[in-house]
Design a protein around this motif. Structure first.
Motif, PDB file in Angstrom:
ATOM      1  N   LEU A 483      34.078   4.247  32.372  1.00 16.49           N
ATOM      2  CA  LEU A 483      35.488   4.038  32.662  1.00 16.49           C
ATOM      3  C   LEU A 483      36.363   5.224  32.262  1.00 16.49           C
ATOM      4  CD1 LEU A 483      35.811   0.263  31.737  1.00 16.49           C
ATOM      5  CD2 LEU A 483      36.128   1.283  33.993  1.00 16.49           C
ATOM      6  N   LEU A 484      35.730   6.353  31.971  1.00 19.49           N
ATOM      7  CA  LEU A 484      36.478   7.552  31.619  1.00 19.49           C
ATOM      8  C   LEU A 484      35.973   8.727  32.448  1.00 19.49           C
ATOM      9  CD1 LEU A 484      36.434   7.264  27.718  1.00 19.49           C
ATOM     10  CD2 LEU A 484      38.389   6.838  29.208  1.00 19.49           C
ATOM     11  N   VAL A 485      36.909   9.483  33.009  1.00 16.39           N
ATOM     12  CA  VAL A 485      36.572  10.722  33.703  1.00 16.39           C
ATOM     13  C   VAL A 485      36.882  11.896  32.782  1.00 16.39           C
ATOM     14  CG1 VAL A 485      37.360  12.274  35.544  1.00 16.39           C
ATOM     15  CG2 VAL A 485      36.753   9.909  36.064  1.00 16.39           C
ATOM     16  N   ALA A 486      35.973  12.857  32.743  1.00 17.51           N
ATOM     17  CA  ALA A 486      36.158  14.045  31.905  1.00 17.51           C
ATOM     18  C   ALA A 486      35.740  15.283  32.696  1.00 17.51           C
ATOM     19  CB  ALA A 486      35.322  13.928  30.629  1.00 17.51           C
ATOM     20  N   PRO A 487      36.299  16.447  32.369  1.00 18.28           N
ATOM     21  CA  PRO A 487      35.880  17.678  33.042  1.00 18.28           C
ATOM     22  C   PRO A 487      34.468  18.092  32.616  1.00 18.28           C
ATOM     23  CG  PRO A 487      38.039  17.925  31.956  1.00 18.28           C
ATOM     24  CD  PRO A 487      37.427  16.668  31.431  1.00 18.28           C
ATOM     25  N   VAL A 488      33.727  18.679  33.545  1.00 21.35           N
ATOM     26  CA  VAL A 488      32.455  19.314  33.219  1.00 21.35           C
ATOM     27  C   VAL A 488      32.753  20.576  32.409  1.00 21.35           C
ATOM     28  CG1 VAL A 488      30.429  20.482  34.190  1.00 21.35           C
ATOM     29  CG2 VAL A 488      31.315  18.389  35.252  1.00 21.35           C
ATOM     30  N   ARG A 489      31.936  20.847  31.417  1.00 19.67           N
ATOM     31  CA  ARG A 489      32.171  22.010  30.553  1.00 19.67           C
ATOM     32  C   ARG A 489      32.233  23.295  31.378  1.00 19.67           C
ATOM     33  NH1 ARG A 489      31.865  21.782  25.081  1.00 19.67           N
ATOM     34  NH2 ARG A 489      31.369  24.001  25.008  1.00 19.67           N
ATOM     35  N   GLU A 490      33.138  24.167  30.967  1.00 20.99           N
ATOM     36  CA  GLU A 490      33.363  25.429  31.670  1.00 20.99           C
ATOM     37  C   GLU A 490      32.069  26.219  31.830  1.00 20.99           C
ATOM     38  OE1 GLU A 490      36.264  27.531  33.634  1.00 20.99           O
ATOM     39  OE2 GLU A 490      36.993  26.216  32.030  1.00 20.99           O
ATOM     40  N   ALA A 491      31.248  26.237  30.784  1.00 21.92           N
ATOM     41  CA  ALA A 491      30.026  27.043  30.804  1.00 21.92           C
ATOM     42  C   ALA A 491      29.020  26.563  31.843  1.00 21.92           C
ATOM     43  CB  ALA A 491      29.378  27.030  29.422  1.00 21.92           C
ATOM     44  N   ARG A 492      29.143  25.323  32.266  1.00 21.35           N
ATOM     45  CA  ARG A 492      28.197  24.769  33.235  1.00 21.35           C
ATOM     46  C   ARG A 492      28.701  24.902  34.675  1.00 21.35           C
ATOM     47  NH1 ARG A 492      23.873  22.352  31.443  1.00 21.35           N
ATOM     48  NH2 ARG A 492      23.738  21.875  29.222  1.00 21.35           N
ATOM     49  N   ARG A 493      29.924  25.309  34.834  1.00 22.13           N
ATOM     50  CA  ARG A 493      30.489  25.387  36.176  1.00 22.13           C
ATOM     51  C   ARG A 493      29.956  26.596  36.943  1.00 22.13           C
ATOM     52  NH1 ARG A 493      36.895  23.857  35.072  1.00 22.13           N
ATOM     53  NH2 ARG A 493      36.457  21.988  33.799  1.00 22.13           N
ATOM     54  N   THR A 494      29.881  26.429  38.256  1.00 22.09           N
ATOM     55  CA  THR A 494      29.451  27.510  39.132  1.00 22.09           C
ATOM     56  C   THR A 494      30.680  28.233  39.670  1.00 22.09           C
ATOM     57  OG1 THR A 494      27.496  26.254  39.794  1.00 22.09           O
ATOM     58  CG2 THR A 494      28.164  28.068  41.229  1.00 22.09           C
ATOM     59  N   VAL A 495      30.713  29.536  39.487  1.00 23.55           N
ATOM     60  CA  VAL A 495      31.852  30.322  39.956  1.00 23.55           C
ATOM     61  C   VAL A 495      31.831  30.369  41.482  1.00 23.55           C
ATOM     62  CG1 VAL A 495      32.972  32.586  39.919  1.00 23.55           C
ATOM     63  CG2 VAL A 495      31.844  31.708  37.859  1.00 23.55           C
ATOM     64  N   MET A 496      32.948  30.029  42.083  1.00 23.34           N
ATOM     65  CA  MET A 496      33.038  30.016  43.550  1.00 23.34           C
ATOM     66  C   MET A 496      33.218  31.429  44.087  1.00 23.34           C
ATOM     67  SD  MET A 496      35.489  26.681  44.131  1.00 23.34           S
ATOM     68  CE  MET A 496      35.320  26.685  45.914  1.00 23.34           C
ATOM     69  N   THR A 497      32.623  31.672  45.246  1.00 21.96           N
ATOM     70  CA  THR A 497      32.821  32.948  45.915  1.00 21.96           C
ATOM     71  C   THR A 497      34.229  32.998  46.510  1.00 21.96           C
ATOM     72  OG1 THR A 497      32.049  32.134  48.055  1.00 21.96           O
ATOM     73  CG2 THR A 497      30.367  32.958  46.520  1.00 21.96           C
ATOM     74  N   GLU A 498      34.669  34.203  46.877  1.00 24.93           N
ATOM     75  CA  GLU A 498      35.989  34.342  47.486  1.00 24.93           C
ATOM     76  C   GLU A 498      36.069  33.533  48.778  1.00 24.93           C
ATOM     77  OE1 GLU A 498      38.676  35.757  46.175  1.00 24.93           O
ATOM     78  OE2 GLU A 498      37.406  36.019  44.403  1.00 24.93           O
ATOM     79  N   GLU A 499      34.973  33.503  49.521  1.00 26.12           N
ATOM     80  CA  GLU A 499      34.946  32.740  50.770  1.00 26.12           C
ATOM     81  C   GLU A 499      35.074  31.241  50.490  1.00 26.12           C
ATOM     82  OE1 GLU A 499      32.096  32.177  54.725  1.00 26.12           O
ATOM     83  OE2 GLU A 499      31.394  33.360  53.002  1.00 26.12           O
ATOM     84  N   GLN A 500      34.379  30.770  49.447  1.00 28.03           N
ATOM     85  CA  GLN A 500      34.445  29.344  49.095  1.00 28.03           C
ATOM     86  C   GLN A 500      35.834  28.948  48.607  1.00 28.03           C
ATOM     87  OE1 GLN A 500      31.235  29.278  46.265  1.00 28.03           O
ATOM     88  NE2 GLN A 500      29.724  28.559  47.758  1.00 28.03           N
ATOM     89  N   LYS A 501      36.520  29.879  47.950  1.00 28.89           N
ATOM     90  CA  LYS A 501      37.859  29.587  47.452  1.00 28.89           C
ATOM     91  C   LYS A 501      38.857  29.347  48.578  1.00 28.89           C
ATOM     92  CE  LYS A 501      37.394  32.105  43.077  1.00 28.89           C
ATOM     93  NZ  LYS A 501      37.804  33.299  42.301  1.00 28.89           N
TER      94      LYS A 501
END
Length: 614
Positions: A483-501
Motif C-alpha cells: 500500500l506504499l509506493v516508493a522511488p527505485v534507488r538512484e543507483a539502480r536506475r538506467t540512464v535514458m539516452t537522448e533519444e529516449q528522453k
C-alpha cells in the motif's frame, strides 16, 4: 467460554464476512472469492459459511452480528438528495426506489430471511443485529487492528451514509469522531468521475487511472481547481456539482464536464490517447495534494504521532507514499482491506470494543497477521483434487520445493504460487500470487498480455525481502500490504539516452528504467511489498532461495487471476487459471505442476466471456 462476533458488509460492493473470537480475528473473506463474481455485492453466504466452519460454531454461538452501515440513514440521504435536485433525476429516482422500498429499507428483516436460508431453519436462533455507521466501520478497521495505542484516523471514500471524508481519534479502545465532509462533496467520487471519463469502470478501474498517471503531464490540474474543486489550505473541499451527474443521474459526469475537457468520455476498450494520460496525471496530483493537506491538518489538531487510513481512497498507494514521506507522522498504518470489504472487519471490532466495552492491547506487528485470513488447503486436499482430475504433478519436500521454484523463476518462467491462507483485501500478498523474475526485461509485457490479458501499461509490484528493501527502494519501513509506493534507488536506475528522453506517454513503456525493470514504473516508482519471515514464512523462504541463486532479493508479484476475475480461492480455481493462461509452472502447496505435462485444456465456450471487463 469464547465470545464470537460476526461482521458483515453487503449490498453495495465487495461483500465480506469476518469472525472475531474474544477480539481476535479468526478469519475474514470476500464473497467474490467464493462466488467468482468480481466485487460481488450480494449477501455473503459463502463467506459466512466459511467463517462458521472455520471456528466450528453455529449462528446460535454468536454474541452479535455487526453490519457495517446504517441503511435508514443512507435512505435519508438519497431522499434528501433527490428532493434537493428535483425535478432532475426522476429516472434515477424511479430506478432506485423500488429496491429500497422492497428490500434495503427493511434490512433487518432481509438479513433474518437470508440467515433462514443459510441455516435451512424456519426460526433460526439469531444473536442481536448491530448496525454501525459506514465511516465508523472504516475508522474501526483502521485503528483497532493497528499497532498504535493512540492515533489520528482519516477515512476517505465515495460515500457512506452522509460522510465522504471523516476524521477520528483513537485512544486505547475508544474511537472519537472529530469532523466530516458530507455528500455530495467527495474525493472518492471526484476520482471515480475521472475514472468514468477516461473510459474505465467505476469502483473497479480507479487503480488503472493511478497506474496510467505517470505516462501523462499534469496539464489539467489548474482547470480542476478552477472549475471542479475548491480545495482549502486545510484540505477540506467543496465540489462544483454543475459538472457532475452522480447525485441524480445514471452517469458520473455530464455535458458540461465534457465541454470543459473538450469531448465526451472515452469509450471503454478504445485506444488510450495522451489526453487520458494527462487527465489521469492531473486528478492523481489533485488527490495527492488533498490527502497531504488533510493529513497535516489532522496532525495539527490531534498532536498524535501516528496516522491510520481506511476507505477506498486509502488504496491510492502513490498518495499513501507521499503521506508517509511528507507529513510529520512517525508511523502510518493502512487497513489492507481499506474498501467496503474491510467494513465487515471494522463493524465486528466496533461491536467488541465499543458495544461490549472490551479493552484493547495493540500488537507491535498489527493484528492482521499479514492479512492472510482466508481459506487454506492442505497438501492432502490438493493431492485429492489433482488425482481426481488426473493432473500430473510432483509433491516435493520444502527444501526441494524452494530450490526448484527458485530455479524456475531464474530461468524467466512464470509461476502460479498458491500457499496457505488466502489474502483478505484486494492485493495478492504471496498466498495467491503469480510471480516472476523482476530482473527480466520481458516479464512485464509477458504477464500483462499473455497471462493477465490486460492493458500493457499496467505496472507490477515487487515483493522484496524486508531486510533488503532499502537496497532497492528509497524507503526503509514495513510495507507488508503493498500500500506504499516508493522511488527505485538512484543507483539502480538506467540512464535514458537522448533519444529516449524525447519519448512521452505510452512510448515510454518499453524503455527499461532500472536493473529490476519488471517492477519499475515509467516514473521510477514501485508499489512495494516487504516480506518478512513472521508474516509469510513460505513466501519469505522462496525469495531467500531465489536470492541465494541470483543475488536478487526481489521478485514480481501480481494477483493470481486474469483480468475481470476475482483472485483464485481454491486449488480448482488455481488450476483452471493456470490452464487458461501461459503460466509455466503451478505450485499448490508442495505440489508442482509443469504446463508441458498437462493434458490439453478444452472448453466449449470462450472463457473470456465469463468475466466482465474491469
Amino acid at each position: 467460554m469464547s465470545t464470537y462476533i460476526l461482521g458483515l458488509s453487503a449490498y453495495y460492493h465487495d461483500s465480506a464476512a469476518c469472525l472475531l473470537r474474544d477480539g481476535v480475528i479468526v478469519t475474514a473473506a470476500q464473497e467474490e472469492r467464493f462466488s467468482r463474481k468480481k466485487h460481488d455485492a450480494g449477501f455473503p453466504i459463502h463467506a459466512i459459511r466459511h467463517c462458521l466452519e472455520t471456528a466450528q460454531i453455529s449462528l446460535s454461538d454468536l454474541e452479535a452480528i455487526a453490519f457495517y452501515d446504517k441503511p435508514l440513514v443512507k435512505f435519508e440521504r438519497l431522499l434528501e438528495t433527490y428532493l434537493g435536485f428535483a425535478p432532475s433525476g426522476i429516472r434515477s429516482f424511479a430506478a432506485a426506489m423500488p429496491v429500497w422500498l422492497k428490500e434495503k429499507l427493511f434490512l433487518k428483516k432481509m438479513l433474518r430471511d437470508e440467515f433462514k436460508m443459510l441455516t435451512g431453519e424456519k426460526k433460526p436462533t439469531l444473536p442481536p443485529l448491530l448496525f454501525g455507521e459506514h465511516h465508523e466501520s472504516h475508522a474501526a478497521s483502521a485503528f483497532y487492528p493497528s499497532p498504535f495505542e493512540s492515533a489520528a484516523i482519516l477515512c476517505m471514500d465515495g460515500v457512506g451514509e452522509w460522510a465522504t471524508t471523516s476524521a477520528w481519534h483513537g485512544e486505547g479502545h475508544s474511537l472519537t469522531p472529530l469532523w466530516e465532509i458530507p455528500f455530495p462533496h467527495s474525493l472518492g467520487l471526484l476520482y471515480s468521475a475521472f475514472t468514468y471519463y477516461t473510459g474505465f469502470k467505476v469502483n473497479s478501474g480507479e487503480y488503472k487511472v493511478m497506474g496510467l498517471a505517470p505516462y501523462g503531464q499534469p496539464k489539467y490540474v489548474q482547470k480542476i481547481y478552477d472549475h471542479l474543486l475548491d480545495l482549502k489550505p486545510d484540505g477540506t473541499f467543496r465540489m462544483n456539482m454543475d459538472y457532475f451527474n452522480y447525485c441524480t443521474g445514471l452517469t458520473m459526469t455530464n455535458e458540461k464536464f465534457d465541454d470543459l475537457f473538450d469531448g465526451p468520455p472515452r469509450k471503454p476498450e478504445t485506444l488510450l490517447t495522451q489526453k487520458e494520460m494527462d487527465l489521469a496525471r492531473s486528478i492523481q496530483e489533485v488527490t495527492e495534494e488533498a490527502m497531504l493537506r488533510l493529513s497535516r491538518t489532522l496532525h495539527r489538531e490531534t498532536g498524535t504521532r501516528h496516522l491510520c487510513l481506511a476507505g477506498g481512497v486509502a488504496l491510492n498507494c502513490v498518495g499513501n507514499g507521499r503521506v508517509l514521506r511528507e507529513t510529520p507522522y512517525e508511523g502510518l498504518w493502512i487497513q489492507p482491506a481499506a474498501g467496503d470489504a474491510g467494513g465487515a472487519l471494522g463493524a465486528a471490532f466496533s461491536a467488541w470494543h465499543q458495544f461490549l466495552d472490551q479493552e484493547r492491547t495493540p500488537s507491535p506487528a498489527d493484528a492482521m497477521r499479514g492479512s492472510l485470513l482466508g481459506p487454506s488447503f492442505s497438501d492432502d486436499e490438493v493431492e485429492a483434487y489433482l488425482n481426481r482430475i488426473e493432473a500430473p504433478y510432483q509433491r516435493l519436500s520444502d527444501d526441494d520445493l524452494y530450490d526448484r521454484v527458485a530455479d524456475v523463476l531464474a530461468s524467466e518462467q512464470v509461476v502460479g504460487w498458491f500457499q496457505d491462507r488466502m489474502e483478505f483485501g484486494p492485493r495478492a500478498l504471496g498466498a495467491r500470487s503469480i510471480i516472476g523474475d523482476a530482473r527480466s526485461p520481458k516479464m512485464q509485457s509477458v504477464m500483462n498480455l499473455k497471462i493477465k490479458f490486460r492493458e500493457s501499461f499496467r505496472p507490477f509490484a515487487p515483493s522484496v525481502l524486508r531486510e533488503r528493501v532499502s537496497d532497492y527502494f528509497e524507503m526503509d519501513t514495513d510495507s507488508p500490504y503493498m500500500l506504499l509506493v516508493a522511488p527505485v534507488r538512484e543507483a539502480r536506475r538506467t540512464v535514458m539516452t537522448e533519444e529516449q528522453k524525447e519519448l512521452w506517454g505510452i512510448e515510454l513503456l518499453n524503455v527499461p528504467r532500472s536493473d529490476i525493470p519488471a517492477v519499475t514504473h515509467v516514473d521510477y516508482s514501485a508499489r512495494v511489498q516487504t516480506v518478512d519471515e513472521d508474516k509469510n514464512p513460505r513466501y519469505y523462504r522462496l525469495i531467500k532461495a531465489f536470492e541465494a541463486k541470483t543475488g536478487s532479493g526481489v521478485i514480481v508479484n501480481t494477483s493470481f487471476n486474469v483480468r475481470g476475475e476475482p483472485i483464485v480461492c481454491t486449488p480448482e480455481d488455481a488450476y483452471r487459471c493456470f490452464m487458461r493462461t501461459e503460466i509455466d509452472v503451478l505450485v499448490l502447496g508442495n505440489c508442482v505442476l509443469e504446463k508441458a505435462d498437462q493434458k490439453p485444456w478444452v472448453e466449449e465456450e470462450d472463457w473470456r466471456e465469463e468475466f466482465a471487463l474491469d
